[in-house]
Design an enzyme around this catalytic site. Structure first.
Site, PDB file in Angstrom:
ATOM      1  N   HIS A 109       0.855  -1.185   0.000  1.00  0.00           N
ATOM      2  CA  HIS A 109       0.000   0.000   0.000  1.00  0.00           C
ATOM      3  C   HIS A 109       0.885   1.228   0.000  1.00  0.00           C
ATOM      4  CE1 HIS A 109      -1.553   3.285   2.683  1.00  0.00           C
ATOM      5  NE2 HIS A 109      -2.517   3.272   1.787  1.00  0.00           N
ATOM      6  N   GLY A 266     -18.019  12.370   0.609  1.00  0.00           N
ATOM      7  CA  GLY A 266     -18.854  12.065  -0.551  1.00  0.00           C
ATOM      8  C   GLY A 266     -18.051  11.648  -1.757  1.00  0.00           C
ATOM      9  N   GLY A 267     -16.910  11.031  -1.527  1.00  0.00           N
ATOM     10  CA  GLY A 267     -16.091  10.544  -2.632  1.00  0.00           C
ATOM     11  C   GLY A 267     -16.751   9.369  -3.328  1.00  0.00           C
TER      12      GLY A 267
END
Length: 307
Positions: A109, A266-267
């Protein structure tokens, strides 16, 4: 305003970084390519998501670029900095997770990001954050040492203290308290970076360090893939990999600030949850056989000096 000149420079770098990482990963995978879809956020901003599936090496991986902005910082971004609550914000970053098919290759990651928080009548506040970390299933000390040597090399030109500080921060951040274990063998994690070692606000220094960390992800990861990608593995090893992927899901859904930030702003949900493994499993009260390769993993899931 100089902060918005900063933003444009950072965005240009991040988009190029996304291109470079995708190109490198496609090269070592050898079969599949990243598929891109762009998205627009209703409240402001958007991004481009790239996902590679069912490759020769990579079972599923995503490399996302986003730039979002809004009128109020979300709770996940102000939890440790409450003085920023109520400020408008710009946030941009590249975030990626790679889930290889072969259990001998660790999951990896990485994330690098830039924030500007503004309030009328007050100076803007800006900072960088990010890092990279490694999650092996069948760890090899040679691989972990290489990962940490590369992490140290990314930090060293900017100050002697950064590697150890960010390494310790990574060990603390990627930790599952309910399991009493780290998510993997760590790497680097940093946040709130906007000064040089003298404590002075210094965009060029902070941007340079963030870029160095972003640019060192592929030199840290690709040699490990190259060493492990042709190793044979059994169905038992595959099942253990899927079981340990469940820990990855636990961390990302319960503790990860990036996941919370994306959802709270709100992605695009599909892009935010791109970090999830394509397959994972849970097993009640699983205990690996004493002395087995699977049991050996536990010795790696605690902070250690790898150098």
């Amino acid at each position: 305003m100089k902060e918005h000149q900063y933003l444009e420079r950072v965005k240009a770098y991040l988009q190029q970084l996304q291109d470079n990482i995708c190109h490198s990963l496609e090269g070592i995978d050898g079969e599949a390519q990243f598929l891109e879809d762009s998205w627009v956020r209703e409240q402001g901003g958007g991004g481009r998501s790239r996902v590679l599936k069912n490759g020769g090496v990579i079972e599923q991986g995503g490399v996302n670029y986003s730039h979002v902005f809004g009128e109020a910082m979300p709770a996940s971004a102000t939890a440790h900095r409450p003085e920023l609550a109520g400020r408008s914000f710009n946030a941009c970053g590249v975030s990626l997770v790679i889930h290889p098919h072969n259990p001998n290759i660790p999951t990896s990651h990485a994330n690098v990001r830039f924030f500007i928080a503004e309030k009328p009548g007050e100076d803007p506040v800006w900072w960088f954050g990010g890092g990279f970390d490694l999650t092996p299933f069948y760890p090899v000390e040679e691989d972990v040492e290489h990962w940490h040597r590369t992490a140290r090399a990314a930090c060293l030109p900017f100050g002697e203290h950064y590697y150890q500080e960010y390494k310790e921060w990574c060990d603390k951040y990627f930790f599952l308290p309910h399991r009493n274990e780290t998510r993997g063998v760590g790497g680097l994690f940093f946040d709130d970076l906007n000064t040089n070692p003298n404590g002075e606000l210094d965009f060029e220094h902070a941007f340079g360090l963030m870029k160095s960390i972003g640019n060192h992800y592929t030199p840290a990861y690709l040699p490990i893939i190259e060493r492990r990608k042709d190793m044979p593995f059994s169905e038992q090893q595959r099942q253990f990999q899927l079981y340990r992927r469940g820990r990855y899901v636990e961390f990302n859904l319960v503790y990860d600030r990036g996941t919370l930030f994306g959802l709270q702003t709100g992605g695009r949900t599909e892009s935010i949850l791109m970090s999830m493994p394509p397959l994972a499993r849970w097993e009640y009260m699983y205990e690996p056989e004493e002395g087995s390769a699977e049991a050996r993993l536990q010795a790696f899931l605690k902070p250690r000096d790898w150098l």
